[in-house]
Design an enzyme around this catalytic site. Sequence first.
Site, PDB file in Angstrom:
ATOM      1  CG  ASP A 186      39.251  44.354  36.286  1.00 38.37           C
ATOM      2  OD1 ASP A 186      40.372  43.644  35.877  1.00 38.37           O
ATOM      3  OD2 ASP A 186      38.094  44.119  35.780  1.00 38.37           O
ATOM      4  CD  GLU A 189      43.306  44.040  33.283  1.00 39.14           C
ATOM      5  OE1 GLU A 189      43.653  43.031  33.223  1.00 39.14           O
ATOM      6  OE2 GLU A 189      41.954  44.341  33.682  1.00 39.14           O
TER       7      GLU A 189
END
Length: 712
Positions: free
Chosen positions: A350, A386
Amino acid sequence: MTKHTLLPGRPYPLGAKWDGTGVNFALYSENATCVELCLFAEDGAQSDKIELKETTAFVWHGYIPGIQPGQRYGYRVHGPWEPERGMRFNPAKLLTDPYAQAISGKVDWKEPIFPYQFGEKDADLVRDDRDSAAGVPKCIVVNPYFDWEHDHPLRTPLSDSIIYETHVRGFSIQNPEVPEQLRGTYAGLASPASLRHLKKLGITAVELMPVHHFINDSYLVEKDLTNYWGYNTLGYLAPAGRYCSTGDLGNQVAEFKAMVKALHREGIEVILDVVYNHTAEGNQLGPMLSMRGIDNSTYYRLVADNPRYYMDYTGTGNSLNVRHPQVLKLIMDSLRYWVLEMHVDGFRFDLASALARELHDVDRLSGFFDIIHQDPTLAEVKLIAEPWDVGEGGYQVGNFPILWAEWNGKYRDTVRRYWKGDEGQLSDLGYRLTGSSDLYQHDGRRPYASINFVTAHDGFTLRDLVSYSEKHNEANGENNQDGENDNNSWNMGVEGEAHDEGICQARERQIRNLLATLLLSQGVPMISGGDEIGRTQNGNNNAYCQDNPTSWYDWSPTEEKEALVEFTCRLIEMRKKHPNLRRRKFFQDRAIHDSNDIAWYGTNGRELSGTAWTSGWVRSFGMILNGQTLSISDDLGNPVIDDTFLLLFNAHHEAVGFTLPLAPAGGRWRVLLNTDDLVNPFKVGHTRTRVKVEGRSLMLLCERKAKENILP
């Protein structure tokens, strides 16, 4: 109070390690002056407090004979209270172990879990000396032994992968075929009904939204909401107890392992969405739960000229200090633990750009990448970034190092815009359909560096993407101010649920267009879980706090759902059967519009001109994928040859007639897929030289050679 015998113990491994006769405790803090281990009884009462007197290389350690798995514990850490210098030690606050392998209990925001006194001027500078133990979760000593039987890494090549992003709780919580006591848990995801669905789809990996132990934010608790998504981590080695069917008392570790083993038996890998960029402790006004009290200036990135405050590249209040060797060690120890002990197959990081910030800028040569690149344990697991954060220069799509794949946000945006009918998308779409060589070819990566997706947990579901032109996040309690405003969505004439048959059919067709584009593109497709059954969030594009039917999968059967599942299954089956639809190499390392592997055609059957690529009005085109030029060999060294395909795209609102180009091998074209046919989209059509592609629809054709039958 129960008194325990304390032996010196060892500084490694960090955390609480049971060896069959006792437990070794080890905690890193380089600025502490004293560390106390606190043991707790089942009723939550503190049963003993033991000063760890041994320190080795800033690790405070001790061994206690007789302690068994299930023992609850935490720490109190003494040291300077000098917030202006980044020092925030407060022994009144119980702290969880960053290396805890299981954590039990919830944060009680009504207890004095903040290290400072509310109501004071410059509140975070005034220490609060009230005991916080009643409001802080407790760590649990874990029994590491588990019978994995013959489980082993599947090592499915990334080029052959089909990823299914899902939520452990949301996936099964409403499935009537899952035993009630297992719904919404690790065991529920591993239940026969869940496995049947995943196996039927043909996906090769589930990508689980965060399962590291996380907490509910105070502002959500006040609004009677929940941090459903889980991007609020407290423990990087502890599976979230809330997803355990028997509670959070330590069984979550074994249940998670059993889930992985069950998925592996079905040939399905497990990828974890991990949040190493920040923690649940927030900024200087946040609670003291773990690392802030253990050694704030070691674990967190502080403002260089004013260390009272935190650098925030994530929008959550803090950022982990990945420049510090101990923080890098924590991340690496966590990754290795999940691979070696929990048998997971990969990670999606993330806001990964935040991990690459050495000073301020994102740095491809940062210590984080260096240490991962050389680690043998991580050499064969999937690493997915990401590739952005919220800081300046944080959007880094295409800039991660070799060995990394990336969520391709440009793929999502371009495909959405094209099918919505936006002008000027063709040039960019050509790259997205062919593996995004403009992003990944220059640094030695391959098409499978591109994780292609149209929808994900963050944003509209696929059903909502074609049903809403505006977000509807009122239930989040933020006056619809949260969530992305630019969604490239289109409601096709009615906002939300529609009853007009024409609009409903247009939406079904558009869903199939988007799914077909995703699964017929080069790169690695990622399906957002529930899209295959038409899951809706009623227009909420930021359902992070909706632990309710808004986010849960609705398994109630309908003909429309069954038809969409079957459509998705057939597409995945076709992709897996044909290496030409999942190439391992870019198209002959040349510009995508000048290659023998691939050819682009207009509706007149002639190759697209250079001006067509930049003409805003072009919305209809054909693309040939030559199956004779894959340039790869099988395991025995034999060249791999596949069928040749012709894809016809029409994002225009009216039907378009296509004159079919000559097939590369001199054969004739046969229709295999037509998204306009909602009843039987995979009906094999007769060979022909001209076809009509209906408005906003897609066709897939295959070259039929003489005396050869082509199967869909």
